[in-house]
Design an enzyme around this catalytic site. Structure first.
Site, PDB file in Angstrom:
ATOM      1  CG  ASP A   1      -1.800   1.177   1.338  1.00 25.43           C
ATOM      2  OD1 ASP A   1      -2.442   1.530   0.325  1.00 25.43           O
ATOM      3  OD2 ASP A   1      -1.867   1.776   2.428  1.00 25.43           O
TER       4      ASP A   1
ATOM      5  CG  ASP B   1      -1.232   7.677   0.457  1.00 22.06           C
ATOM      6  OD1 ASP B   1      -0.121   8.129   0.140  1.00 22.06           O
ATOM      7  OD2 ASP B   1      -2.251   7.841  -0.233  1.00 22.06           O
TER       8      ASP B   1
END
Length: 171
Positions: free
Chosen positions: A11, A13
């Site tokens: 991922d 952020d």
């Protein structure tokens, strides 16, 4: 036939960069400690490094796809200074409540917790699914991994490289 390689799905952020919300400019981007080094370690170990990131700020009209692509180009340039790279970035700008109609869809297949970005990467790259994993910071990341039948790890914050080494990775 191409030899299959494990992939680490990351991922963006909250895992690769600090997440104050809707980061889309390089001047606002801050790497998570150990993130660049973790990417380089997986590169050196022969893993594919793939980013899978919901980018609802595009659909909400906060920034354009071009802004996100410029940020990803800057990330790549910064990684290159350490000899590292990201093999692919998949992003999901669609969301049910998008302000911009072009990005509005009731249940976007790519938006985590749906596994679409992971499934596309599995189709696009020679990935050893059984040896691959996803690292995320939210339950929706882990749900996407589960739906794609790959291992998921919840990153609690801190130093990403140290967290992954604590899990026996990379190897």
């Amino acid at each position: 036939m191409t030899d299959l390689r494990p992939a680490i799905f990351l991922d963006r952020d909250g895992v690769l960069n600090e997440d104050p919300g809707y980061v889309h400019r390089w001047e606002d981007f801050r790497w998570i400690p150990g993130a660049r080094e973790a990417i380089c370690a997986f590169n050196a170990a022969g893993w594919l490094v793939i980013v899978v990131t919901n980018q609802s700020g595009i659909g909400r009209g906060y920034y354009a796809e071009a802004d996100m692509h410029a940020l990803h180009t800057a990330m790549a340039g910064d990684l290159e200074t350490l000899g590292g790279w990201i093999d692919a970035i998949y992003y999901a700008p669609l969301l049910p409540e998008a302000r911009l109609e072009a990005f509005r869809l009731p249940d976007p297949p790519d938006r985590k917790p749906n596994p679409g970005m992971i499934l596309r990467a599995l189709a696009d790259w020679p990935i050893d699914q059984a040896r691959s994993l996803l690292v995320g910071d939210k339950a929706s990341d882990l749900e996407a991994a589960k739906r794609a039948d790959i291992r998921g790890l919840l990153f609690p914050g801190g130093d990403l490289l140290e967290f992954l080494r604590g899990q026996g990775l990379p190897h």
